[in-house]
Design an enzyme around this catalytic site. Structure first.
Site, short mmCIF file in Angstrom:
data_model
loop_
_atom_site.label_atom_id
_atom_site.label_comp_id
_atom_site.label_asym_id
_atom_site.label_seq_id
_atom_site.Cartn_x
_atom_site.Cartn_y
_atom_site.Cartn_z
N ARG A 110 0.87 -0.92 0.07
CA ARG A 110 0.08 0.04 -0.09
C ARG A 110 0.85 1.51 -0.01
NH1 ARG A 110 -4.10 0.08 5.02
NH2 ARG A 110 -4.40 -1.66 3.71
N HIS A 154 1.13 -2.14 5.70
CA HIS A 154 1.47 -2.20 4.23
C HIS A 154 2.79 -2.01 3.21
CE1 HIS A 154 -2.13 -5.18 4.08
NE2 HIS A 154 -2.68 -3.70 5.35
N ASP A 161 -4.22 -7.88 2.83
CA ASP A 161 -5.40 -8.47 3.99
C ASP A 161 -6.03 -9.21 2.44
OD1 ASP A 161 -5.42 -6.14 5.44
OD2 ASP A 161 -5.65 -4.62 4.16
N GLU A 223 -7.95 -7.91 13.12
CA GLU A 223 -8.10 -8.26 11.96
C GLU A 223 -8.30 -9.39 12.00
OE1 GLU A 223 -8.07 -3.75 10.55
OE2 GLU A 223 -6.70 -5.06 9.92
N HIS A 226 -5.97 -9.64 8.42
CA HIS A 226 -4.77 -8.72 8.29
C HIS A 226 -3.66 -9.81 8.11
CE1 HIS A 226 -2.24 -5.45 9.05
NE2 HIS A 226 -1.80 -5.82 9.39
#
Length: 246
Positions: A110, A154, A161, A223, A226
């Protein structure tokens, strides 16, 4: 995202002492953005060079995400990872296929600019378009700081994810398992071991976690989707190159 429970100091300190590796989701303050302008310069590879038919649903390259629009830095729906993470993920996928299961990936590397886009969105209280789907039980003002941080693991290229799909006997029809929430759902129900999830949903989450752990990834317990390669190849550096088309 970071998790809401981190806002409770006593509990956060206790859990940090018990499981520091799991809680190290965000880069440390001293980390620097590398000047790499391409995946190759950052030591990353497109996962489809290793698994050409892996299932990708790269949410931030579309408007199907909590921001409600394509996110800055995502000019193509591609998954880049540091080479060790990509190889480990390919091994996980290969093992799952022997069980008529597959992965569906929502996000990989990301760009740092994407994280800044998240922060800007969280700071705009007028934009409530995605509230019913992604944060129905929270005021948007609670997201910034508790769930959305100005940095993300990320951006180091070893976190992703994803979810788990069950396929038929011919591996032709693969359907995501019921995990109890959608990806990026801002709520304690998304915690991997949430007691609010049904028995079936928790079992599905544990199937995913076990498969990823066998491949060398650790789950972020707040999460279910993740995972981060353990240890990370680049634990003190993150990147901001654009995810561009081939």
């Amino acid at each position: 995202m970071t998790a809401r429970w981190l806002g409770t100091p006593a509990l956060a300190l206790l859990l940090a002492a018990c499981a520091p590796a799991q809680l190290a989701k965000q880069p440390a303050p001293e980390m620097q953005v590398a000047d790499a302008a391409t995946p190759e310069a950052a030591g990353m590879v497109d996962i489809r060079t290793l698994v050409p038919d892996i299932d990708l649903e790269m949410r931030y390259a579309s408007d199907n995400n909590f921001v409600g629009t394509r996110v800055d830095g995502y000019e193509a729906a591609r998954c880049f990872l540091q080479v060790p993470a990509a190889r480990a993920l390919a091994r996980v996928e290969s093992a799952l296929r022997r069980e008529h299961r597959r992965l569906r990936i929502y996000d990989c590397y990301r760009p740092a600019r994407a994280v800044r886009h998240f922060v800007a969105w969280a700071g705009d209280p007028a934009d409530q378009r995605t509230k019913p789907r992604y944060y129905p039980n929270l005021d948007k003002r609670e997201l910034l700081g508790d769930y959305i941080s100005p940095t993300s693991g990320h951006s180091r290229g070893a976190t992703l994810d994803l979810t788990l799909m069950q396929c038929d006997g011919n591996d032709a029809a693969c359907v995501p398992l019921d995990m109890g929430t959608s990806f990026d759902f801002f709520d304690p129900l998304a915690n991997t071991d949430s007691p609010q999830a049904t028995t079936e949903q928790r079992a599905n989450r544990l199937l995913l976690r076990a498969a990823m752990e066998r491949g060398g990834f650790r789950n972020y317990p707040m999460e279910w989707w993740h995972f981060t390669l353990n240890p990370e190849p680049e634990p003190k550096r993150f990147y901001d190159f654009v995810i561009a088309p081939r």
